[in-house]
Design a protein around this motif. Structure first.
Motif, PDB file in Angstrom:
ATOM      1  N   GLN A  10     -37.098  65.106  32.193  1.00  0.00           N
ATOM      2  CA  GLN A  10     -37.256  66.376  31.479  1.00  0.00           C
ATOM      3  C   GLN A  10     -37.669  67.473  32.452  1.00  0.00           C
ATOM      4  O   GLN A  10     -37.126  68.584  32.408  1.00  0.00           O
ATOM      5  CB  GLN A  10     -38.308  66.257  30.370  1.00  0.00           C
ATOM      6  N   VAL A  11     -38.598  67.154  33.358  1.00  0.00           N
ATOM      7  CA  VAL A  11     -39.055  68.132  34.353  1.00  0.00           C
ATOM      8  C   VAL A  11     -37.884  68.565  35.228  1.00  0.00           C
ATOM      9  O   VAL A  11     -37.671  69.761  35.461  1.00  0.00           O
ATOM     10  CB  VAL A  11     -40.218  67.562  35.197  1.00  0.00           C
ATOM     11  N   SER A  12     -37.110  67.611  35.718  1.00  0.00           N
ATOM     12  CA  SER A  12     -35.953  67.937  36.567  1.00  0.00           C
ATOM     13  C   SER A  12     -34.955  68.832  35.842  1.00  0.00           C
ATOM     14  O   SER A  12     -34.441  69.795  36.412  1.00  0.00           O
ATOM     15  CB  SER A  12     -35.244  66.656  37.021  1.00  0.00           C
ATOM     16  N   ALA A  18     -34.060  76.478  34.600  1.00  0.00           N
ATOM     17  CA  ALA A  18     -34.744  77.680  35.068  1.00  0.00           C
ATOM     18  C   ALA A  18     -34.016  78.285  36.263  1.00  0.00           C
ATOM     19  O   ALA A  18     -33.823  79.500  36.332  1.00  0.00           O
ATOM     20  CB  ALA A  18     -36.192  77.352  35.435  1.00  0.00           C
ATOM     21  N   ARG A  19     -33.591  77.460  37.199  1.00  0.00           N
ATOM     22  CA  ARG A  19     -32.911  77.956  38.407  1.00  0.00           C
ATOM     23  C   ARG A  19     -31.545  78.550  38.098  1.00  0.00           C
ATOM     24  O   ARG A  19     -31.047  79.382  38.857  1.00  0.00           O
ATOM     25  CB  ARG A  19     -32.800  76.838  39.434  1.00  0.00           C
ATOM     26  N   CYS A  20     -30.959  78.134  36.997  1.00  0.00           N
ATOM     27  CA  CYS A  20     -29.650  78.665  36.594  1.00  0.00           C
ATOM     28  C   CYS A  20     -29.777  79.955  35.788  1.00  0.00           C
ATOM     29  O   CYS A  20     -28.770  80.552  35.428  1.00  0.00           O
ATOM     30  CB  CYS A  20     -28.894  77.636  35.761  1.00  0.00           C
ATOM     31  N   THR A  21     -30.981  80.365  35.493  1.00  0.00           N
ATOM     32  CA  THR A  21     -31.209  81.546  34.669  1.00  0.00           C
ATOM     33  C   THR A  21     -31.216  82.794  35.543  1.00  0.00           C
ATOM     34  O   THR A  21     -32.015  82.919  36.464  1.00  0.00           O
ATOM     35  CB  THR A  21     -32.549  81.426  33.904  1.00  0.00           C
ATOM     36  N   ILE A  85     -41.506  75.737  33.519  1.00  0.00           N
ATOM     37  CA  ILE A  85     -40.778  77.009  33.442  1.00  0.00           C
ATOM     38  C   ILE A  85     -41.509  78.086  34.244  1.00  0.00           C
ATOM     39  O   ILE A  85     -40.902  78.830  35.014  1.00  0.00           O
ATOM     40  CB  ILE A  85     -40.604  77.426  31.964  1.00  0.00           C
ATOM     41  N   SER A  86     -42.823  78.157  34.103  1.00  0.00           N
ATOM     42  CA  SER A  86     -43.622  79.152  34.834  1.00  0.00           C
ATOM     43  C   SER A  86     -43.550  78.921  36.342  1.00  0.00           C
ATOM     44  O   SER A  86     -43.502  79.877  37.119  1.00  0.00           O
ATOM     45  CB  SER A  86     -45.081  79.114  34.391  1.00  0.00           C
ATOM     46  N   SER A  87     -43.554  77.670  36.763  1.00  0.00           N
ATOM     47  CA  SER A  87     -43.495  77.368  38.194  1.00  0.00           C
ATOM     48  C   SER A  87     -42.172  77.792  38.811  1.00  0.00           C
ATOM     49  O   SER A  87     -42.072  77.960  40.018  1.00  0.00           O
ATOM     50  CB  SER A  87     -43.749  75.880  38.446  1.00  0.00           C
ATOM     51  N   GLU A  88     -41.165  77.992  37.987  1.00  0.00           N
ATOM     52  CA  GLU A  88     -39.852  78.447  38.460  1.00  0.00           C
ATOM     53  C   GLU A  88     -39.692  79.956  38.289  1.00  0.00           C
ATOM     54  O   GLU A  88     -38.586  80.479  38.282  1.00  0.00           O
ATOM     55  CB  GLU A  88     -38.737  77.694  37.729  1.00  0.00           C
TER      56      GLU A  88
END
Length: 115
Positions: A10-12, A18-21, A85-88
């Motif tokens: 789930q984390v991955s 997030a990176r695709c946003t 999400i925040s870490s990204e």
């Protein structure tokens, strides 16, 4: 579909989403998210199982569904969603909705102001 994966997966997947946003982009997440308090979780399970009985499912079908909890269908932890999400570099996940065991979260990637 995050609820079909174990916590580390789930984390991955959350990191990948997030990176695709894109800048000013929006992430909308929905999934099974049972309560962490055992008493509350049991009460909700009892309600859900009774609803299945009310719909004339057999005890075998009900037991199959019940036994899948946290084996085939895994809870999505709200804290995990928000912290990953925040870490990204997205806004902390805001819970928009909860109905029994279903939750809906939204997060955005802040970008330049629109002109």
């Amino acid at each position: 579909m995050l609820h079909l994966f174990e916590a580390n997966k789930q984390v991955s997947l959350l990191r990948l989403l997030a990176r695709c946003t894109a800048l000013n982009g929006l992430v909308l997440l929905s999934g099974y998210s049972g309560p962490s308090e055992q008493n509350t979780a049991q009460q909700m399970m009892d309600i859900g199982l009774q609803r299945l009985r009310d719909r004339d499912l057999s005890e075998v079908q009900i037991e199959t569904i019940r036994s899948s909890r946290n084996k085939d269908v895994l809870s999505i932890d709200s804290y995990r969603v928000s912290s990953v999400i925040s870490s990204e570099e997205l806004t902390p996940a805001l819970q928009l909705y909860q109905r029994l065991i279903s939750r809906l979260w939204v997060s955005t990637r802040q970008g330049a102001e629109f002109k």
